[in-house]
Structures are given as C-alpha cells and as structure tokens.
Motif scaffolding. Structure first.
Motif, PDB file in Angstrom:
ATOM      1  N   ALA A 163      -7.151  -0.078   9.221  1.00  0.00           N
ATOM      2  CA  ALA A 163      -7.350  -1.473   8.082  1.00  0.00           C
ATOM      3  C   ALA A 163      -6.805  -2.607   8.743  1.00  0.00           C
ATOM      4  CB  ALA A 163      -6.270  -1.185   6.961  1.00  0.00           C
ATOM      5  N   ILE A 164      -6.009  -2.619   9.560  1.00  0.00           N
ATOM      6  CA  ILE A 164      -5.560  -3.595  10.373  1.00  0.00           C
ATOM      7  C   ILE A 164      -6.767  -4.136  11.486  1.00  0.00           C
ATOM      8  CG2 ILE A 164      -3.991  -4.503  12.199  1.00  0.00           C
ATOM      9  CD1 ILE A 164      -1.770  -2.815  10.912  1.00  0.00           C
ATOM     10  N   SER A 165      -7.387  -3.108  12.048  1.00  0.00           N
ATOM     11  CA  SER A 165      -8.393  -3.253  12.962  1.00  0.00           C
ATOM     12  C   SER A 165      -9.735  -3.989  12.349  1.00  0.00           C
ATOM     13  CB  SER A 165      -8.849  -2.038  13.765  1.00  0.00           C
ATOM     14  OG  SER A 165      -7.759  -1.532  14.547  1.00  0.00           O
ATOM     15  N   ALA A 166      -9.799  -3.394  11.126  1.00  0.00           N
ATOM     16  CA  ALA A 166     -10.978  -3.904  10.186  1.00  0.00           C
ATOM     17  C   ALA A 166     -10.836  -5.697  10.056  1.00  0.00           C
ATOM     18  CB  ALA A 166     -11.243  -2.990   9.081  1.00  0.00           C
ATOM     19  N   LEU A 167      -9.550  -5.768   9.805  1.00  0.00           N
ATOM     20  CA  LEU A 167      -9.144  -7.157   9.228  1.00  0.00           C
ATOM     21  C   LEU A 167      -9.340  -8.132  10.460  1.00  0.00           C
ATOM     22  CD1 LEU A 167      -6.456  -6.518   6.835  1.00  0.00           C
ATOM     23  CD2 LEU A 167      -8.457  -7.339   6.199  1.00  0.00           C
ATOM     24  N   VAL A 168      -8.891  -7.407  11.673  1.00  0.00           N
ATOM     25  CA  VAL A 168      -9.123  -7.982  12.845  1.00  0.00           C
ATOM     26  C   VAL A 168     -10.565  -8.639  13.002  1.00  0.00           C
ATOM     27  CG1 VAL A 168      -8.454  -8.530  15.405  1.00  0.00           C
ATOM     28  CG2 VAL A 168      -6.803  -7.745  13.667  1.00  0.00           C
ATOM     29  N   LEU A 175      -1.337 -10.598  13.603  1.00  0.00           N
ATOM     30  CA  LEU A 175      -0.039 -10.567  12.927  1.00  0.00           C
ATOM     31  C   LEU A 175      -0.308 -10.780  11.658  1.00  0.00           C
ATOM     32  CD1 LEU A 175       2.064 -12.462  15.308  1.00  0.00           C
ATOM     33  CD2 LEU A 175       2.422 -10.168  14.734  1.00  0.00           C
ATOM     34  N   GLU A 176      -1.483 -11.442  11.348  1.00  0.00           N
ATOM     35  CA  GLU A 176      -1.619 -11.899   9.827  1.00  0.00           C
ATOM     36  C   GLU A 176      -2.343 -10.670   9.248  1.00  0.00           C
ATOM     37  OE1 GLU A 176      -4.407 -15.216   7.319  1.00  0.00           O
ATOM     38  OE2 GLU A 176      -4.874 -14.987   9.351  1.00  0.00           O
ATOM     39  N   ALA A 177      -3.086  -9.769   9.818  1.00  0.00           N
ATOM     40  CA  ALA A 177      -3.759  -8.662   9.560  1.00  0.00           C
ATOM     41  C   ALA A 177      -2.594  -7.580   8.994  1.00  0.00           C
ATOM     42  CB  ALA A 177      -4.865  -7.967  10.363  1.00  0.00           C
ATOM     43  N   GLU A 178      -1.820  -7.616  10.138  1.00  0.00           N
ATOM     44  CA  GLU A 178      -0.497  -6.600   9.847  1.00  0.00           C
ATOM     45  C   GLU A 178       0.372  -6.869   8.724  1.00  0.00           C
ATOM     46  OE1 GLU A 178       2.986  -4.941  12.499  1.00  0.00           O
ATOM     47  OE2 GLU A 178       1.622  -5.959  13.457  1.00  0.00           O
ATOM     48  N   LYS A 179       0.855  -8.050   8.462  1.00  0.00           N
ATOM     49  CA  LYS A 179       1.474  -8.606   7.346  1.00  0.00           C
ATOM     50  C   LYS A 179       0.645  -8.277   6.053  1.00  0.00           C
ATOM     51  CE  LYS A 179       4.114 -12.309   9.468  1.00  0.00           C
ATOM     52  NZ  LYS A 179       4.413 -13.712   9.449  1.00  0.00           N
ATOM     53  N   MET A 180      -0.576  -8.554   5.974  1.00  0.00           N
ATOM     54  CA  MET A 180      -1.310  -8.248   4.783  1.00  0.00           C
ATOM     55  C   MET A 180      -1.418  -6.822   4.069  1.00  0.00           C
ATOM     56  SD  MET A 180      -4.835 -10.613   5.589  1.00  0.00           S
ATOM     57  CE  MET A 180      -5.788 -10.249   4.269  1.00  0.00           C
ATOM     58  N   VAL A 181      -1.506  -5.762   5.444  1.00  0.00           N
ATOM     59  CA  VAL A 181      -1.463  -4.354   5.134  1.00  0.00           C
ATOM     60  C   VAL A 181      -0.308  -4.104   4.664  1.00  0.00           C
ATOM     61  CG1 VAL A 181      -1.766  -2.099   6.198  1.00  0.00           C
ATOM     62  CG2 VAL A 181      -3.507  -4.118   6.663  1.00  0.00           C
ATOM     63  N   LYS A 182       0.686  -4.608   5.212  1.00  0.00           N
ATOM     64  CA  LYS A 182       2.287  -4.103   4.979  1.00  0.00           C
ATOM     65  C   LYS A 182       2.807  -4.452   3.494  1.00  0.00           C
ATOM     66  CE  LYS A 182       4.627  -4.214   9.356  1.00  0.00           C
ATOM     67  NZ  LYS A 182       5.532  -4.740  10.293  1.00  0.00           N
ATOM     68  N   LYS A 183       1.769  -5.434   3.025  1.00  0.00           N
ATOM     69  CA  LYS A 183       2.130  -6.070   1.689  1.00  0.00           C
ATOM     70  C   LYS A 183       1.731  -5.200   0.550  1.00  0.00           C
ATOM     71  CE  LYS A 183       2.813 -11.072   2.423  1.00  0.00           C
ATOM     72  NZ  LYS A 183       2.364 -12.353   2.238  1.00  0.00           N
ATOM     73  N   SER A 191      -8.039   3.809   4.385  1.00  0.00           N
ATOM     74  CA  SER A 191      -8.123   2.616   5.126  1.00  0.00           C
ATOM     75  C   SER A 191      -8.977   1.534   4.078  1.00  0.00           C
ATOM     76  CB  SER A 191      -8.687   2.681   6.366  1.00  0.00           C
ATOM     77  OG  SER A 191      -9.832   3.222   6.474  1.00  0.00           O
ATOM     78  N   GLU A 192     -10.106   2.175   3.529  1.00  0.00           N
ATOM     79  CA  GLU A 192     -10.595   1.118   2.746  1.00  0.00           C
ATOM     80  C   GLU A 192     -10.119   0.613   1.511  1.00  0.00           C
ATOM     81  OE1 GLU A 192     -11.563   4.338   3.720  1.00  0.00           O
ATOM     82  OE2 GLU A 192     -13.679   4.397   4.553  1.00  0.00           O
ATOM     83  N   GLN A 193      -9.119   1.507   0.779  1.00  0.00           N
ATOM     84  CA  GLN A 193      -8.270   0.955  -0.189  1.00  0.00           C
ATOM     85  C   GLN A 193      -7.097   0.060   0.395  1.00  0.00           C
ATOM     86  OE1 GLN A 193      -6.831   4.832  -1.345  1.00  0.00           O
ATOM     87  NE2 GLN A 193      -8.138   4.796  -3.439  1.00  0.00           N
ATOM     88  N   LEU A 194      -6.693   0.174   1.459  1.00  0.00           N
ATOM     89  CA  LEU A 194      -5.725  -0.799   1.936  1.00  0.00           C
ATOM     90  C   LEU A 194      -6.528  -2.005   2.325  1.00  0.00           C
ATOM     91  CD1 LEU A 194      -4.006   1.522   4.636  1.00  0.00           C
ATOM     92  CD2 LEU A 194      -2.747   0.497   2.815  1.00  0.00           C
ATOM     93  N   ILE A 195      -7.452  -2.128   2.945  1.00  0.00           N
ATOM     94  CA  ILE A 195      -8.297  -3.231   3.205  1.00  0.00           C
ATOM     95  C   ILE A 195      -8.856  -3.828   1.907  1.00  0.00           C
ATOM     96  CG2 ILE A 195     -10.552  -4.207   4.102  1.00  0.00           C
ATOM     97  CD1 ILE A 195     -10.545  -1.614   6.022  1.00  0.00           C
ATOM     98  N   ARG A 196      -9.202  -3.222   0.890  1.00  0.00           N
ATOM     99  CA  ARG A 196      -9.744  -4.022  -0.338  1.00  0.00           C
ATOM    100  C   ARG A 196      -8.418  -4.666  -1.126  1.00  0.00           C
ATOM    101  NH1 ARG A 196     -13.005  -1.911  -4.743  1.00  0.00           N
ATOM    102  NH2 ARG A 196     -13.402   0.043  -3.615  1.00  0.00           N
ATOM    103  N   GLU A 197      -7.144  -3.990  -1.172  1.00  0.00           N
ATOM    104  CA  GLU A 197      -5.936  -4.436  -1.693  1.00  0.00           C
ATOM    105  C   GLU A 197      -5.599  -5.805  -0.905  1.00  0.00           C
ATOM    106  OE1 GLU A 197      -5.250  -3.918  -4.665  1.00  0.00           O
ATOM    107  OE2 GLU A 197      -6.800  -2.292  -5.038  1.00  0.00           O
TER     108      GLU A 197
END
Length: 203
Positions: A163-168, A175-183, A191-197
């Motif tokens: 998910a982090i790799s996809a957001l990047v 760092l922003e992608a990592e924070k987004m996924v951690k939330k 990974s698809e559900q994590l990215i969507r949320e």
C-alpha cells in the motif's frame, strides 16, 4: 493505438498489473478506482487502454470503465497535467466524484491530491467545468481461470508495504504514505483495502 485488451491477470502490485494476451505480457498502470475491481490472479479481464508514447518509454494505462479512460484523456490535455498526475487524480476520485467536485468548484478537495496545486486545480475548473454529463458505469471484467498456474505470480508481500509503495507511485511522499496507511484501522486488510481507506481519509 491499443484501445482495448482482454487477457489473463498474471501479476498485480498497485498501481501496475501484468496482463497476458495471446502469449504476450502487457504491463499496464491502473488508477486505483479500476485496481479495486480486479479479480484474482489467473482470471480473465478486459480493460480499455490508452498508450502514452514518450522519448524514454511507452506507457500503457488500463481502465475498467470507458468513462474513466475518457476522463484520463481530458485530464492529460489540460496544461500542467501529465499521465502520472492524471493517474493520481483518478486514483483519488471516481469519475462521478471528480465531475461533482469540478461542477461544484470544490478546490479544497482537488488540492489534496498529490501534485495538484491551487493553480492546477483552478486550471482544471476552467477547462473542464460544464463538460460532464451523466456517465454510465459498466464493468468489463470476465472471470475465468484457464491460464496455466505455472505462469502465475506466487510472490507474497506485506499488504502495508504494498500500500505504501502504491501511494508513493501515485505521487505521495514516502513518509506521508506511511502515515496515511498507519491511520487505517482494521485487521487483515488487503493492500487494495488499505489504499482505498487511506485515499478516502486524505480527501
């Protein structure tokens, strides 16, 4: 111009997939709004496509909806919007959500997409406002499983890392992608559900 492909899904790691069509493997980049609807590895799918030719690369983009490809083509006509930014926009919003934001002049939503500054958002409003009509959403995924299993990817990655790799890849800073996924809350999410949320919470 390659406008449409039907083949077997060999690999998927957002936002990229590998599609086998008559023995030829095509690498395609998909917006997350299309990626979410992908079937399991080994099944047959059909996608509308758009080929971008650059000096250093030929990039093939895939879309589950013809309307998404139409919007992608409109976006890359806009000054300051390239294929990567268009992919980020279509990953953050569906066609209807983007049309709604444009028609209601919701600049605040547009500027939250990575790469879309105030000037770009204003340019999108000027150039695209009034161009949207009711869109028909049709899925073109045809499920089947005739492809030999030996061709399939058996790579298993951590969903959060994917998910982090996809957001990047979509333009967010690491760092922003990592924070987004951690939330994102919830257990055993793909990974698809994590990215969507993560994308939903960022807008």
């Amino acid at each position: 111009m390659i406008g449409y492909l039907t083949g077997y899904l060999i690999e998927k790691q957002a936002p990229e997939i590998l599609l086998e069509v008559n023995g030829v493997g095509y690498e395609l980049l998909l917006p997350m709004t299309s990626f979410y609807h992908l079937p399991e590895i080994g099944q047959q799918i059909s996608l509308f496509t758009h080929l971008v030719i650059r000096e250093d690369a030929h990039l093939l983009f895939g879309f589950s909806e013809k309307s998404a490809r139409s919007l992608f083509r409109e976006l890359i006509k806009t000054n300051g919007v390239g294929p990567k930014l268009a992919l980020a926009i279509l990953s953050a919003m569906s066609v209807n959500e983007f049309a709604y934001a444009i028609e209601r002049e919701e600049l605040s939503k547009l500027v939250k997409i990575p790469g879309v500054g105030k000037k770009t958002a204003e340019r999108l409003l000027v150039e695209l406002k009034g161009k949207f009509k009711e869109t028909k959403q049709t899925h073109f995924f045809v499920e089947s499983s005739h492809i030999p299993t030996s061709h399939l990817s058996d790579e298993i990655n951590d969903p959060k890392d994917e998910a982090i790799s996809a957001l990047v890849a979509l333009g967010y800073k690491p760092l922003e992608a990592e924070k987004m996924v951690k939330k994102v809350t919830g257990e055993n999410l793909s990974s698809e559900q994590l990215i969507r949320e993560a994308l939903k919470a960022s807008l």
